[in-house]
Design a protein around this motif. Structure first.
Motif, PDB file in Angstrom:
ATOM      1  N   VAL A 195       0.824  -1.203   0.000  1.00  0.00           N
ATOM      2  CA  VAL A 195       0.000   0.000   0.000  1.00  0.00           C
ATOM      3  C   VAL A 195       0.862   1.259   0.000  1.00  0.00           C
ATOM      4  N   ALA A 196       2.144   1.104   0.325  1.00  0.00           N
ATOM      5  CA  ALA A 196       3.096   2.220   0.359  1.00  0.00           C
ATOM      6  C   ALA A 196       4.482   1.611   0.429  1.00  0.00           C
ATOM      7  N   ASN A 197       5.497   2.445   0.336  1.00  0.00           N
ATOM      8  CA  ASN A 197       6.846   1.944   0.555  1.00  0.00           C
ATOM      9  C   ASN A 197       6.980   1.404   1.976  1.00  0.00           C
ATOM     10  N   ALA A 198       7.858   0.429   2.146  1.00  0.00           N
ATOM     11  CA  ALA A 198       8.149  -0.107   3.477  1.00  0.00           C
ATOM     12  C   ALA A 198       8.842   0.962   4.313  1.00  0.00           C
ATOM     13  N   LEU A 199       8.477   1.048   5.592  1.00  0.00           N
ATOM     14  CA  LEU A 199       9.153   1.964   6.514  1.00  0.00           C
ATOM     15  C   LEU A 199      10.290   1.194   7.181  1.00  0.00           C
ATOM     16  N   VAL A 200      11.513   1.641   6.950  1.00  0.00           N
ATOM     17  CA  VAL A 200      12.714   0.925   7.387  1.00  0.00           C
ATOM     18  C   VAL A 200      12.937   1.136   8.885  1.00  0.00           C
ATOM     19  N   TRP A 201      13.605   0.193   9.501  1.00  0.00           N
ATOM     20  CA  TRP A 201      13.859   0.258  10.944  1.00  0.00           C
ATOM     21  C   TRP A 201      14.507   1.568  11.371  1.00  0.00           C
ATOM     22  N   GLN A 202      15.269   2.204  10.489  1.00  0.00           N
ATOM     23  CA  GLN A 202      15.945   3.460  10.819  1.00  0.00           C
ATOM     24  C   GLN A 202      15.017   4.670  10.738  1.00  0.00           C
ATOM     25  N   ASP A 203      13.832   4.497  10.159  1.00  0.00           N
ATOM     26  CA  ASP A 203      12.908   5.603   9.917  1.00  0.00           C
ATOM     27  C   ASP A 203      12.432   6.220  11.238  1.00  0.00           C
ATOM     28  N   MET A 204      12.355   7.555  11.285  1.00  0.00           N
ATOM     29  CA  MET A 204      12.060   8.249  12.537  1.00  0.00           C
ATOM     30  C   MET A 204      10.758   9.047  12.504  1.00  0.00           C
ATOM     31  N   ARG A 205       9.912   8.811  11.518  1.00  0.00           N
ATOM     32  CA  ARG A 205       8.724   9.656  11.379  1.00  0.00           C
ATOM     33  C   ARG A 205       7.706   9.483  12.510  1.00  0.00           C
ATOM     34  N   VAL A 206       7.842   8.431  13.310  1.00  0.00           N
ATOM     35  CA  VAL A 206       6.869   8.198  14.382  1.00  0.00           C
ATOM     36  C   VAL A 206       7.309   8.817  15.710  1.00  0.00           C
ATOM     37  N   ALA A 207       8.261   9.738  15.661  1.00  0.00           N
ATOM     38  CA  ALA A 207       8.781  10.333  16.902  1.00  0.00           C
ATOM     39  C   ALA A 207       7.685  11.006  17.723  1.00  0.00           C
ATOM     40  N   ASP A 208       6.705  11.619  17.063  1.00  0.00           N
ATOM     41  CA  ASP A 208       5.617  12.263  17.800  1.00  0.00           C
ATOM     42  C   ASP A 208       4.768  11.234  18.539  1.00  0.00           C
ATOM     43  N   TYR A 209       4.556  10.066  17.924  1.00  0.00           N
ATOM     44  CA  TYR A 209       3.825   8.995  18.601  1.00  0.00           C
ATOM     45  C   TYR A 209       4.580   8.542  19.857  1.00  0.00           C
ATOM     46  N   VAL A 210       5.892   8.421  19.727  1.00  0.00           N
ATOM     47  CA  VAL A 210       6.712   7.998  20.864  1.00  0.00           C
ATOM     48  C   VAL A 210       6.547   8.988  22.012  1.00  0.00           C
ATOM     49  N   ALA A 211       6.634  10.283  21.706  1.00  0.00           N
ATOM     50  CA  ALA A 211       6.505  11.310  22.740  1.00  0.00           C
ATOM     51  C   ALA A 211       5.113  11.278  23.370  1.00  0.00           C
ATOM     52  N   GLU A 212       4.104  11.079  22.547  1.00  0.00           N
ATOM     53  CA  GLU A 212       2.719  11.040  23.037  1.00  0.00           C
ATOM     54  C   GLU A 212       2.507   9.880  24.010  1.00  0.00           C
ATOM     55  N   LEU A 213       2.964   8.691  23.637  1.00  0.00           N
ATOM     56  CA  LEU A 213       2.786   7.524  24.493  1.00  0.00           C
ATOM     57  C   LEU A 213       3.641   7.610  25.757  1.00  0.00           C
ATOM     58  N   ALA A 214       4.861   8.132  25.608  1.00  0.00           N
ATOM     59  CA  ALA A 214       5.756   8.251  26.766  1.00  0.00           C
ATOM     60  C   ALA A 214       5.219   9.270  27.767  1.00  0.00           C
ATOM     61  N   HIS A 215       4.475  10.262  27.281  1.00  0.00           N
ATOM     62  CA  HIS A 215       3.919  11.284  28.168  1.00  0.00           C
ATOM     63  C   HIS A 215       2.941  10.678  29.168  1.00  0.00           C
ATOM     64  N   HIS A 216       2.292   9.583  28.772  1.00  0.00           N
ATOM     65  CA  HIS A 216       1.318   8.922  29.627  1.00  0.00           C
ATOM     66  C   HIS A 216       1.882   7.587  30.130  1.00  0.00           C
ATOM     67  N   GLY A 217       2.953   7.651  30.906  1.00  0.00           N
ATOM     68  CA  GLY A 217       3.473   6.422  31.480  1.00  0.00           C
ATOM     69  C   GLY A 217       4.960   6.214  31.321  1.00  0.00           C
ATOM     70  N   GLY A 218       5.643   7.121  30.649  1.00  0.00           N
ATOM     71  CA  GLY A 218       7.086   7.033  30.537  1.00  0.00           C
ATOM     72  C   GLY A 218       7.557   6.146  29.400  1.00  0.00           C
ATOM     73  N   PRO A 219       8.842   6.243  29.043  1.00  0.00           N
ATOM     74  CA  PRO A 219       9.374   5.495  27.896  1.00  0.00           C
ATOM     75  C   PRO A 219       9.396   3.985  28.097  1.00  0.00           C
ATOM     76  N   ASP A 220       9.303   3.531  29.344  1.00  0.00           N
ATOM     77  CA  ASP A 220       9.359   2.094  29.618  1.00  0.00           C
ATOM     78  C   ASP A 220       7.991   1.504  29.958  1.00  0.00           C
ATOM     79  N   ARG A 221       6.909   2.163  29.564  1.00  0.00           N
ATOM     80  CA  ARG A 221       5.584   1.734  30.005  1.00  0.00           C
ATOM     81  C   ARG A 221       5.195   0.354  29.468  1.00  0.00           C
ATOM     82  N   PHE A 222       5.818  -0.082  28.339  1.00  0.00           N
ATOM     83  CA  PHE A 222       5.503  -1.392  27.779  1.00  0.00           C
ATOM     84  C   PHE A 222       6.649  -2.389  27.947  1.00  0.00           C
TER      85      PHE A 222
END
Length: 499
Positions: free
Chosen positions: A96-123
């Motif tokens: 459906v689109a190009n593969a997102l490679v392991w090095q890709d960083m476009r989800v940084a905002d998602y990381v910050a959003e999830l970490a805001h509610h429980g910290g970076p180690d919540r999972f």
């Protein structure tokens, strides 16, 4: 009787097919590079259809090279770049689109959003992983939210997800005409969606990440017959092994006992230590992951230190700066000077992975004076790999309580004698290289061979491991300490460059 095992090694920059004899000797090998796509800073993509074409080409080329027919293969396995995320249409087989490679960083905002509610180690307790741009789960979410109509199709099971292993197995076994949609525990453990204890998709995590379970592959062991190939060159050959590339190298190095470890020097560097049947959670910036699961036997686990940029830094020097024409020339250039001239290169192109997990770090070159020239920069490039490995190894020893007296090494960069000597020097312990250097491909060949009784057991595999070269530390302790101090100082300057 079939006398060979085939291994697809689908990596970050190229795809290979290797045919192994029972002894581990290579009977045939073919390799083909694919494009690296950079749509904007921090984004890294691959064309999954191009990867599938390369896979077909290298299989045909290697089989033709040694005059083999499909019946000559007892089985074949697949090892792959992990975390790289592919979504494709079940009916057409088209991504459906190009593969997102392991090095890709476009989800940084998602990381910050999830970490805001429980910290970076919540999972971490469930997955062994910190929140990071590295893993597949948030990449799936990004594609579901940014590619029109894909979420609805995924909920209906019309759009499928897989890391590259799943995409290739599906295509090899029929694609739209009934291809097997599977993955193994090692790749599943890199999605941040699998529970390490149950080895199944975790419904709470799927809900948190907003990912429909209908699109996910069935989780299998690393060594079993999943399906047979329909591709003409390997028609009816059992696909019987799947391992993420770094776990495959651990198996290829026959690190089957708790406390045994290997470091693979490729696009990035990945140091894994077998922790046996014990899930060891890290307190020092490492990952907890599945190392392998052979058939019905219990899963084995590992601690992993992941470094994003090592061999990729040599490619950057080649492609972006033009200081060398081929990657192998980096050693020649580095040998034009006696030392690094005070130059340190922190390659935080994708932030920093273990042990920092700092997505806002960025690359820098420190210690430049008018004395510095390109040979010093080349030295700094190679030394960056060794310094990062020392940081990870120190973290691993703290987490495991085990002191490594020797480091098993593999991957393309271990041919670089200057790098490997400096690695031994900065670690102050021996580094060793096995006779069979293609340990990633060999590891998944082992997994496939075990599934069809081509190999008897892990003792059979361990008997074939042989030492090729040992590097012994030669650096004075005072010099070692000073260089490492300056490296750590340079790293501190790169952290949180982005605010």
């Amino acid at each position: 009787m079939s006398s060979y095992i085939g291994a697809i090694d689908q990596g970050t920059t190229s795809t290979r097919f290797i045919v192994f004899e029972r002894s581990g000797r290579i009977a045939a090998i073919a390799q083909k590079e694919h494009r690296q796509i950079y749509p904007q800073p921090g984004w890294v993509e691959h064309d999954a259809e191009e990867i599938w074409r390369c896979t077909r080409d290298v299989i045909a080329e290697a089989m033709q090279e040694c005059g083999l027919e499909a019946a000559d293969l007892a089985a074949m396995g697949i090892t792959n770049q992990r975390e790289t995320t592919v979504l494709w249409n079940r009916k057409t087989g088209k991504p459906v689109a190009n593969a997102l490679v392991w090095q890709d960083m476009r989800v940084a905002d998602y990381v910050a959003e999830l970490a805001h509610h429980g910290g970076p180690d919540r999972f971490r307790a469930k997955t062994g992983l910190p929140l990071s741009t590295y893993f597949s789960g948030l990449k799936i979410r990004w594609l579901l939210e940014h590619v029109p109509r894909v979420r609805e199709q995924a909920e209906d099971g019309e759009v499928l997800f897989g890391n590259v292993d799943s995409f290739l197995v599906w295509n090899l076994t029929g694609g739209p005409q009934g291809g097997a949609h599977v993955t193994d525990v090692t790749n599943a453990s890199r999605t941040q969606l699998m529970n390490l204890e149950t080895l199944s998709w975790d419904k709470e995590l799927l809900n948190e990440f907003a990912i429909p379970e209908a699109m996910l592959p069935h989780i299998c062991s690393s060594s079993e017959v999943y399906a047979v190939a329909t591709l003409s060159a390997v028609k009816d050959v059992a696909i019987a092994g799947i391992l993420g590339d770094q776990q495959a190298a651990l198996v290829g190095q026959t690190c089957f006992n708790p406390g045994e470890a290997k470091n693979t020097y490729g696009t990035g560097c990945f140091l894994l230590m077998n922790t046996g049947g014990r899930v060891v959670q890290s307190n020092h910036g490492l990952l907890t992951t599945v190392s392998y699961k052979f058939g019905d036997q219990p899963a084995k686990y590992a601690l992993e230190g992941s470094i994003a940029i090592t061999g990729a830094l040599v490619q950057w020097i080649r492609d972006n700066l033009g200081l060398i024409q081929t990657s192998s020339e980096i050693e020649t250039l580095a040998r034009t000077v006696e030392d690094n001239g005070g130059v340190y290169f922190v390659p935080a192109f994708s932030g920093l992975y273990a042990p920092y997990w700092n997505p806002n770090a960025r690359g820098l070159i420190m210690g430049l004076t008018r004395y510095a020239k390109k040979g010093h920069l080349a030295r700094a490039v190679l030394e960056a790999t060794a310094f990062q490995t020392r940081e990870v190894l120190e973290a691993m020893e703290k987490d495991s309580g085990i002191t490594l007296d020797v480091l098993r090494t593999d991957g393309g960069m271990v041919e670089n004698e200057l790098l490997m000597q400096f690695q031994a020097d900065i670690l102050n312990r021996n580094a060793v290289r096995p006779v069979i250097k293609e340990t990633t491909s060999l590891g998944v060949a082992y997994a496939a061979g075990l599934a069809v009784s081509f190999f008897k057991d892990t003792d059979d595999l361990r008997a074939s491991w042989a030492l090729d070269r040992t590097w012994i530390p030669q650096l004075a302790q005072a010099k070692r300490d000073e260089m490492y101090r300056l490296w750590k100082k340079a790293v501190s300057r790169s952290l949180d460059w982005l605010e």
